[in-house]
Design an enzyme around this catalytic site. Structure first.
Site, mmCIF file in Angstrom:
data_model
loop_
_atom_site.group_PDB
_atom_site.id
_atom_site.type_symbol
_atom_site.label_atom_id
_atom_site.label_comp_id
_atom_site.label_asym_id
_atom_site.label_seq_id
_atom_site.Cartn_x
_atom_site.Cartn_y
_atom_site.Cartn_z
ATOM 1 N N HIS A 134 0.802 -1.222 0.077
ATOM 2 C CA HIS A 134 0.058 -0.011 -0.045
ATOM 3 C C HIS A 134 0.751 1.326 -0.029
ATOM 4 O O HIS A 134 1.715 1.356 1.035
ATOM 5 C CB HIS A 134 -0.843 -0.096 1.354
ATOM 6 C CG HIS A 134 -2.075 1.120 1.262
ATOM 7 N ND1 HIS A 134 -2.076 2.051 2.497
ATOM 8 C CD2 HIS A 134 -2.628 1.676 0.637
ATOM 9 C CE1 HIS A 134 -2.931 2.868 2.302
ATOM 10 N NE2 HIS A 134 -3.248 2.751 1.120
ATOM 11 N N HIS A 189 -1.082 11.373 -2.181
ATOM 12 C CA HIS A 189 -2.474 10.761 -1.901
ATOM 13 C C HIS A 189 -3.545 11.986 -1.348
ATOM 14 O O HIS A 189 -4.462 12.113 -1.761
ATOM 15 C CB HIS A 189 -2.293 9.881 -0.473
ATOM 16 C CG HIS A 189 -3.610 9.427 0.105
ATOM 17 N ND1 HIS A 189 -4.340 10.126 1.001
ATOM 18 C CD2 HIS A 189 -4.469 8.548 -0.333
ATOM 19 C CE1 HIS A 189 -5.301 9.688 1.214
ATOM 20 N NE2 HIS A 189 -5.695 8.510 0.426
#
Length: 249
Positions: A16, A58
């Site tokens: 991730h 992100h």
């Protein structure tokens, strides 16, 4: 759909934002760490700066993961490239710089890694512009068996499918926190490859239904060993984890 299913060999675990338990997320260092630890695939986020530069990031801003603050939409590459995006994580990563999509794709190609690229559309950003800037570069850099593009944003996913109408040429993943009741219809209309769900909100019957369908099932963000073992038993194809090695040790 069978051809693309046979070509894309998803591993049981995907790192991730790179190996984000051990390196600053969404950086070249995190991807290098994932590769060094033996992980074949990574999940990364992509957005545009204010000047249109595609970068691996992100958040809508830089405060959490850098030595500065500000919104991406107000930054250009000249400014963003000078940010330290490693020291917040650990001083050993001081001087780590934000990665452009181009730099990251070159690294992934060099390492022979697979990529789940999330099209991150934060509030007020143009989903179609993101797709047009990102998708051609990603498809040119990585073979289609090592590229899976996902998003929570249907505008982005629909734009991607319009750009690449053939599901065999581009694997698309539908991201949800919770599986919607009409998931099969949505996946069919998109020509999707996979569904990506929050494991904490997934129920056994739902997992079994997706596992029995034509679509791959991925879960995020799994960092608990018992949860991972349970999801494997439920038929989940792959999990996205901050520390995949911990799940399989």
């Amino acid at each position: 759909m069978s051809d693309i299913f046979s070509r894309i060999a998803l591993p049981a675990t995907i790192a991730h934002r790179g190996l984000s338990a051990h390196a600053p997320e969404n950086t070249l260092a995190a991807v290098k760490a994932a590769h060094a630890a033996g992980h074949a695939w990574v999940e990364l986020d992509v957005q545009l700066l204010g000047d249109g530069t595609p970068i691996i990031w992100h958040d809508a801003g830089v405060r959490r993961c850098s030595n500065s603050r500000g919104k991406l939409k107000k930054l250009n590459w000249e400014v963003a490239s000078r940010l330290d995006v490693g020291r917040w994580f650990d001083t050993t990563f001081s001087g780590e710089r934000m990665a452009t999509l181009e730099e990251m794709l070159a690294l992934l190609d060099e390492l022979g890694m697979g990529l789940n690229l999330e099209l991150k559309v934060n509030r007020g950003r143009d989903a179609s512009a993101l797709v047009e800037s990102v998708l051609p570069a990603a498809m040119q850099s990585l073979p289609r068996e090592r590229l899976l593009v996902s998003s929570f944003d249907m505008t982005a996913l629909n734009a991607a499918r319009r750009l690449v109408p053939d599901p065999q040429a581009l694997a698309l993943g539908l991201l949800y926190e919770k599986l919607p009741r009409d998931w099969e219809d949505r996946a069919s209309r998109l020509g999707a490859f996979s569904l990506h769900l929050d494991w904490r909100r997934l129920k056994l019957a739902q997992a079994q239904a997706v596992a029995a369908s034509d679509y791959r099932l991925l879960c995020y963000t799994v960092n608990d060993t018992q949860a991972y073992q349970r999801l494997c038993q439920w038929g989940v194809d792959a999990v996205i984890s901050d520390d995949p090695g911990r799940l399989t040790r």
